[in-house]
Design a protein around this motif. Sequence first.
Motif, short mmCIF file in Angstrom:
data_model
loop_
_atom_site.label_atom_id
_atom_site.label_comp_id
_atom_site.label_asym_id
_atom_site.label_seq_id
_atom_site.Cartn_x
_atom_site.Cartn_y
_atom_site.Cartn_z
N VAL A 189 0.83 -1.21 0.00
CA VAL A 189 0.00 0.00 0.00
C VAL A 189 0.87 1.26 0.00
O VAL A 189 0.58 2.23 -0.70
N GLU A 190 1.95 1.24 0.76
CA GLU A 190 2.78 2.44 0.89
C GLU A 190 3.54 2.79 -0.38
O GLU A 190 4.16 3.86 -0.48
N ASP A 191 3.51 1.91 -1.39
CA ASP A 191 4.24 2.16 -2.64
C ASP A 191 3.37 2.80 -3.72
O ASP A 191 3.85 3.02 -4.83
N TYR A 192 2.11 3.09 -3.42
CA TYR A 192 1.22 3.70 -4.41
C TYR A 192 1.12 5.21 -4.19
O TYR A 192 1.25 5.70 -3.07
N LYS A 193 0.83 5.92 -5.26
CA LYS A 193 0.54 7.35 -5.16
C LYS A 193 -0.93 7.51 -4.80
O LYS A 193 -1.80 6.89 -5.40
N CYS A 194 -1.20 8.37 -3.80
CA CYS A 194 -2.55 8.50 -3.25
C CYS A 194 -3.35 9.56 -4.00
O CYS A 194 -2.84 10.61 -4.37
N ARG A 195 -4.63 9.26 -4.20
CA ARG A 195 -5.54 10.21 -4.85
C ARG A 195 -6.22 11.15 -3.84
O ARG A 195 -6.81 12.15 -4.23
N VAL A 196 -6.14 10.79 -2.57
CA VAL A 196 -6.79 11.60 -1.53
C VAL A 196 -5.86 12.74 -1.14
O VAL A 196 -4.79 12.52 -0.57
#
Length: 425
Positions: A100-107
């Motif tokens: 999870v920590e390796d994704y770019k967040c949309r929020v």
Amino acid sequence: MSCERGKEALFDALDAVEEKYDLRELQHKMLEDIRDRLAECDSVIVLTERSGSGKTWLLERITRECRERVFYSVPSPDLAEREYKKFKEWELSVDLWRRVEDYKCRVKLRELLGDELDPQELLEVMEHAGSAQDEPKCYPWFYRTEGSLLGSLEDEELREKVRRVLYEGNPFTKGFAPWDSCENCEIIRQLREPARVVCLSFKKLLSAPFLYASHRRAREASGKEPFVSEKDWEEALKDSIVILDDAHVLPGALVVEVEGYVKVGSRTLVGELKDLALDQSHLWRVVDWNQDVRRVKKALEEKTKFREVYDRLTYELEDWIEELRGLVEEKRSAGYLHAKKNLSLLNELIERSEEAGIREWVVVKSPRYRRKQQKPILTFAPIVKNLEQLLKLLMGPEYVELPAAYLAAENRPTLSELGRRGVGV
């Protein structure tokens, strides 16, 4: 398993590999073994050969030629990325399910912080946020005091206000990806529309149904429609092939670590389980599954009550999670948030183990040093007695029959021994 379409696709893939590639003698033998076992209606096939025998090479080519979805699972995220790059070079439809920590967040912070800050305060926070805008908000350590968001704020009063907003009423405490912007998240897209080949770690495969269910619960708790649900996972698994490469270390993926210092009721978690927890010296026995369960039990303390650990978790784990959910807001601690997430995953495994007929668990206490302070860690592991139990625990009893076949490759007898006589912690 009655997934004939998937098995036909696997037979065709085996034929294609045999026709297109120059196989070594041992690889040809392994391919024939897979074919023979499939013809005998076996759905779980374990290849046990030494390292360097060409098992991975063979599984990669089977994946390349298979027209049905393949979940290519390996021990670590780094190995999953290596396989992803290889399949990408072959121009296959492939996804990498990362941490999870390796994704770019949309929020973005405006959505995360809501209307609790006045415009000037929000502007100041955003000016200092840096990478926090794009960091995953579904990652518990995002909320740590020294993190990129809170750690960047010099105004102590503003920092404490932001910290309060982050913990009080945060929908993430209810589950995964709860915000409206999560509809466009790459994780949600992958869960909703997985590629033909999905590369992922064993731990990610284990937690996948938990992610679907956690997201659904979080959205429903806010009175909103989920973007994905367990039905999407069922559809993704149906007729698929699940490959477990380097499966001799697979049982270690069933181990869950939880911060023991968090409070549940009047005592810490480690205090609640102190009479049942084994000393750290036994930790290696928990994670080394290449032994017969009877020998391991004998090696451990004779007075250890494995069934009692399971019973305590069965009857009290959900209450502990509820108490932690309230304490997250009270303590405003990323450690508590992380412990709640891992206890929720442990609760999922306890529910699976009940359906799989697993009634014994081990808990080991070990120290972990942080800021020169000893922070106890509790490691939970099931005692698995056969291969069927392991797969039910890994996949979930309600999902284990959906794939057409499981192909596992191991360097030493582990799953193959488990299939014959039972191996455990």
